[in-house]
Each structure stands twice: as C-alpha cells, then as structure tokens.
Design an enzyme around this catalytic site. Structure first.
Site, PDB file in Angstrom:
ATOM      1  N   ILE A  19       0.838  -1.102  -0.012  1.00  0.00           N
ATOM      2  CA  ILE A  19       0.158  -0.070   0.090  1.00  0.00           C
ATOM      3  C   ILE A  19       0.943   1.275   0.081  1.00  0.00           C
ATOM      4  CG2 ILE A  19      -1.601   1.364   1.393  1.00  0.00           C
ATOM      5  CD1 ILE A  19      -2.765  -1.522   2.232  1.00  0.00           C
ATOM      6  N   GLU A  64      14.437   2.064  10.684  1.00  0.00           N
ATOM      7  CA  GLU A  64      13.504   1.077  11.501  1.00  0.00           C
ATOM      8  C   GLU A  64      12.803   2.153  12.494  1.00  0.00           C
ATOM      9  OE1 GLU A  64      11.303  -0.731  13.310  1.00  0.00           O
ATOM     10  OE2 GLU A  64      12.653  -2.134  12.229  1.00  0.00           O
ATOM     11  N   ASN A  95       0.766  -6.967  10.986  1.00  0.00           N
ATOM     12  CA  ASN A  95       0.027  -8.016  11.585  1.00  0.00           C
ATOM     13  C   ASN A  95       0.620  -8.965  12.145  1.00  0.00           C
ATOM     14  OD1 ASN A  95      -2.147  -9.458  12.547  1.00  0.00           O
ATOM     15  ND2 ASN A  95      -3.561  -9.355  10.814  1.00  0.00           N
ATOM     16  N   SER A 142      -6.686  -0.250  10.193  1.00  0.00           N
ATOM     17  CA  SER A 142      -7.347  -1.876   9.717  1.00  0.00           C
ATOM     18  C   SER A 142      -8.492  -2.130  10.104  1.00  0.00           C
ATOM     19  CB  SER A 142      -6.496  -2.745  10.350  1.00  0.00           C
ATOM     20  OG  SER A 142      -6.793  -4.106  10.026  1.00  0.00           O
ATOM     21  N   GLN A 149      -9.947 -10.166  14.724  1.00  0.00           N
ATOM     22  CA  GLN A 149      -9.521 -11.180  13.729  1.00  0.00           C
ATOM     23  C   GLN A 149      -9.510 -12.306  14.357  1.00  0.00           C
ATOM     24  OE1 GLN A 149      -6.429 -10.168  10.801  1.00  0.00           O
ATOM     25  NE2 GLN A 149      -5.614 -11.890  11.766  1.00  0.00           N
ATOM     26  N   TYR A 155      -1.720  -5.971  17.273  1.00  0.00           N
ATOM     27  CA  TYR A 155      -2.245  -5.393  16.148  1.00  0.00           C
ATOM     28  C   TYR A 155      -3.744  -4.730  16.199  1.00  0.00           C
ATOM     29  CZ  TYR A 155      -2.825  -4.921  11.029  1.00  0.00           C
ATOM     30  OH  TYR A 155      -3.243  -4.425   9.679  1.00  0.00           O
TER      31      TYR A 155
HETATM   32  P1  NAP Z   1       3.656  -4.639   3.433  1.00  0.00           P
HETATM   33  O1  NAP Z   1       3.362  -5.218   2.262  1.00  0.00           O
HETATM   34  O2  NAP Z   1       4.396  -5.407   4.539  1.00  0.00           O
HETATM   35  O3  NAP Z   1       4.351  -3.111   3.319  1.00  0.00           O
HETATM   36  C1  NAP Z   1       4.995  -2.502   4.525  1.00  0.00           C
HETATM   37  C2  NAP Z   1       6.082  -1.774   4.498  1.00  0.00           C
HETATM   38  O4  NAP Z   1       6.272  -0.988   5.696  1.00  0.00           O
HETATM   39  C3  NAP Z   1       7.354  -2.800   4.196  1.00  0.00           C
HETATM   40  O5  NAP Z   1       8.309  -2.365   3.287  1.00  0.00           O
HETATM   41  C4  NAP Z   1       7.868  -2.958   5.728  1.00  0.00           C
HETATM   42  O6  NAP Z   1       9.319  -3.582   5.596  1.00  0.00           O
HETATM   43  C5  NAP Z   1       7.677  -1.543   6.227  1.00  0.00           C
HETATM   44  N1  NAP Z   1       7.439  -1.517   7.861  1.00  0.00           N
HETATM   45  C6  NAP Z   1       7.075  -2.085   8.475  1.00  0.00           C
HETATM   46  N2  NAP Z   1       6.968  -1.889   9.714  1.00  0.00           N
HETATM   47  C7  NAP Z   1       8.308  -1.147   9.703  1.00  0.00           C
HETATM   48  C8  NAP Z   1       9.155  -0.493  10.642  1.00  0.00           C
HETATM   49  N3  NAP Z   1       8.738  -0.844  11.855  1.00  0.00           N
HETATM   50  N4  NAP Z   1      10.274   0.159  10.204  1.00  0.00           N
HETATM   51  C9  NAP Z   1      10.428   0.406   8.906  1.00  0.00           C
HETATM   52  N5  NAP Z   1       9.641   0.070   7.945  1.00  0.00           N
HETATM   53  C10 NAP Z   1       8.701  -0.868   8.211  1.00  0.00           C
HETATM   54  O7  NAP Z   1       2.256  -4.142   4.259  1.00  0.00           O
HETATM   55  P2  NAP Z   1       0.906  -3.467   3.569  1.00  0.00           P
HETATM   56  O8  NAP Z   1       0.163  -4.674   3.569  1.00  0.00           O
HETATM   57  O9  NAP Z   1       1.222  -2.524   2.437  1.00  0.00           O
HETATM   58  O10 NAP Z   1       0.167  -2.807   4.759  1.00  0.00           O
HETATM   59  C11 NAP Z   1       0.310  -1.272   4.788  1.00  0.00           C
HETATM   60  C12 NAP Z   1      -0.585  -0.783   5.909  1.00  0.00           C
HETATM   61  O11 NAP Z   1      -1.807  -1.195   5.603  1.00  0.00           O
HETATM   62  C13 NAP Z   1      -0.265  -1.415   7.507  1.00  0.00           C
HETATM   63  O12 NAP Z   1      -0.655  -0.421   8.465  1.00  0.00           O
HETATM   64  C14 NAP Z   1      -1.226  -2.430   7.610  1.00  0.00           C
HETATM   65  O13 NAP Z   1      -1.556  -2.883   8.810  1.00  0.00           O
HETATM   66  C15 NAP Z   1      -2.156  -1.765   6.765  1.00  0.00           C
HETATM   67  N6  NAP Z   1      -3.582  -2.954   6.263  1.00  0.00           N
HETATM   68  C16 NAP Z   1      -3.307  -3.582   5.342  1.00  0.00           C
HETATM   69  C17 NAP Z   1      -3.926  -4.616   5.038  1.00  0.00           C
HETATM   70  C18 NAP Z   1      -3.802  -5.618   3.759  1.00  0.00           C
HETATM   71  O14 NAP Z   1      -4.792  -6.179   3.247  1.00  0.00           O
HETATM   72  N7  NAP Z   1      -2.695  -5.459   3.316  1.00  0.00           N
HETATM   73  C19 NAP Z   1      -5.256  -4.766   5.610  1.00  0.00           C
HETATM   74  C20 NAP Z   1      -5.555  -3.626   6.880  1.00  0.00           C
HETATM   75  C21 NAP Z   1      -4.571  -2.989   6.985  1.00  0.00           C
HETATM   76  P3  NAP Z   1       9.732  -4.761   5.475  1.00  0.00           P
HETATM   77  O15 NAP Z   1       9.403  -5.402   4.202  1.00  0.00           O
HETATM   78  O16 NAP Z   1      11.068  -4.874   5.830  1.00  0.00           O
HETATM   79  O17 NAP Z   1       8.784  -5.510   6.504  1.00  0.00           O
END
Ligand code: NAP
Length: 260
Positions: A19, A64, A95, A142, A149, A155
């Site tokens: 995202i 980080e 999550n 979320s 969940q 989370y």
């Molecule tokens: P993603 O694919 O894991 O991408 C998240 C990015 O943020 C990754 O590059 C990750 O690095 C980085 N990151 C996470 N924690 C970090 C930290 N502490 N310090 C630095 N970088 C960090 O996640 P996504 O699915 O796009 O989710 C983005 C947001 O949407 C989140 O807040 C998630 O809770 C929310 N969300 C997503 C969904 C869904 O269906 N995908 C649903 C509900 C909510 P790494 O790759 O190194 O981990």
C-alpha cells in the site's frame, strides 16, 4: 481534477512496498515530492528509482521506525533536504499475531511499538512543520480495529489506537488548520498479506473463502485504490474533511452479511 500537490513534500512510512509503495507512486505522479521511509534499503531505492524514471521526485531514508530517535532523524532529514513538510502518511505496520493466550506482556508492548508508537512519534516530531504548511496527517488503519480477527491482540489494539488518535489529533489540531484522517483497508493483496495467508494451514482455501465474502465484485481492494483515497485526502480538494475514518474495502466491514 487538479489536486494541486505540485512541490508539496510528504513522508510515507513503509513507502516502498504494498500500500505504501502505491501511495508513494500516486503522490509522485501528482507532482508531490515523496520521502520514502522504510527499513529495506534496496526496497526504498527501487521505488525511488521507479519514480525518478517516471519523471517524479522522491528520495528515501532507511529507518527502523520502532526507534523513536530514528523518527526524529527522519523528520530532520526531510527538513534539511526539502525545507518543508506538507503531509505525513503513517502507513508502516505488521499484523504480527501476538495473541492473548500465547503472547506475553513484552510481546504485546513490542507489537504496539511496531504498529502504533511510531505513528505518534512521527506526528509529534513533524508537528512544528505541519503547522507552518497547514499540512495533513493520514493514518492507515485496519478493519481489525472494528471487527477483531482473533489471535492478534497487539495489532488490533494498535489499530484501535490509530482510529482514536485520528479523531484526537483532528480535534487538537483544528487551530492550526491541520487535517487528520484515517483510511481503512480490509483485504489488499500486498507482501504483508501474502506472508500472513501463507502462515495459515491451508492458504488456498482460506483465500477463496475470504474473496468470496468481499461484497463489491468479490475481489481484493488494490493498493492503488487505497492510494487514490489517501492522495485525495492529502490534497486541498478535501479541504473540509477532517477526523474521518474512511473504509476503502469493497463494503467488507459494514455491509449486510447476507450480501457476502
Ligand atoms: P507490507 O506489504 O508489509 O508493506 C509495509 C512496508 O512497511 C514494508 O516495506 C515494511 O518493511 C515496512 N515496515 C513495516 N514496519 C516497519 C518499521 N517498523 N520500520 C520500517 N519499515 C517498516 O504491508 P501492507 O499490506 O502494504 O500494509 C500497509 C498498512 O496497511 C499497514 O499499516 C497495515 O496494517 C495496513 N493494512 C493492510 C491490509 C492488507 O490487506 N494488506 C489490511 C488492513 C490494514 P519490511 O518489508 O522490511 O517488513
């Protein structure tokens, strides 16, 4: 619609994957300057490269976010580089399945660090500059905050906190004309999602079950659909929208269950 984002500077946490990457690219396509903040140096560089090749502007900071000092440095770095901050997009999170039964007090706090504390820390450190720009804060939450969940206490608590802080900051920052909103995804196919589904005993069946229950078109929301809402909320075209928690989820969270 002209979103008038030219030359505006946005920090996007986790802006190199899923995202966040879509938000970074959509902001840049609208003329904004994006500071991608994530812990994957190569991931960050790849997205910056992609944006620059498309004639957009972006740079990155390997960070980080659990580390509060690193959040402060990220804001300072952005100010030194661009001299302004027009928006903070709090997006990074994971999550991490820290549950009630098998978790621990330490793991619960760590989960809040990964999913909630950096939202506050970055907003706190960016605030003096957002006051100057009459900027925006957009928090990615979320559906879990509302639906639960199972087996993810940290989370869920963090995302509940994100919703509460969205309203709280919208109220606190009224005098500065800083708008604060949250965008809530439910089911979006991203690296995070893929990792989560693959951690389950029968991912394929689980995936089919989930998709069949998404009311609108029985499909995942795309990262770009989340990004479009975020970019609209980041722009002056949403100039009287604040304190809102907006679900971009194909009706997953709220529509009548008989529809799914
Ligand atoms: P993603 O694919 O894991 O991408 C998240 C990015 O943020 C990754 O590059 C990750 O690095 C980085 N990151 C996470 N924690 C970090 C930290 N502490 N310090 C630095 N970088 C960090 O996640 P996504 O699915 O796009 O989710 C983005 C947001 O949407 C989140 O807040 C998630 O809770 C929310 N969300 C997503 C969904 C869904 O269906 N995908 C649903 C509900 C909510 P790494 O790759 O190194 O981990």
């Amino acid at each position: 619609m002209n979103l008038d984002l030219n030359n505006k500077v946005f920090i996007v946490t986790g802006g190199a994957k899923g995202i966040g990457a879509a938000i970074s690219k959509t902001l840049a396509a609208e003329g904004a300057i994006v500071m991608i903040a994530g812990r994957g140096k190569a991931d960050n560089a790849r997205v910056v490269d992609e944006i620059v090749k498309s004639k957009g502007r972006a740079s990155d900071q390997t960070v980080e976010l659990v580390n509060a000092d690193a959040c402060k440095e990220l804001v300072q770095f952005t100010m030194e580089k661009y001299g302004r901050i027009d928006g903070l997009i709090n997006n990074a999170g994971v999550n991490d399945s820290i549950d009630l039964e098998h978790g621990s007090p330490e793991k619960f706090v760590q989960s809040l660090q990964k999913n909630l504390l950096h939202y506050y820390n970055l907003a706190h450190f960016a605030l003096p500059y957002l006051k100057k720009s009459k900027g925006v804060i957009i928090n990615i939450g979320s559906k879990v905050a509302e639906t639960g969940q199972g087996h993810t206490s940290g989370y869920a608590a963090a995302k509940g906190g994100v919703n509460a802080l969205t309203r709280e900051w919208a109220a606190e920052l009224l005098p500065y004309s800083i708008r604060v909103n949250a965008v809530i995804p439910a089911e979006v196919w991203t690296p995070l999602y893929e990792n989560w589904i693959n951690s389950l005993p029968d991912p394929k069946t689980k995936l089919e079950q989930i998709v069949s229950k998404i009311p609108f078109e029985k499909r995942f929301t795309t990262s770009e659909e989340i990004a479009d809402m975020v970019v609209f909320l980041a722009s002056g075209r949403s100039s009287h929208t604040t304190g809102q928690i907006i679900y971009v989820d194909g009706g997953y969270t709220h529509l009548d269950r008989s529809l799914s």
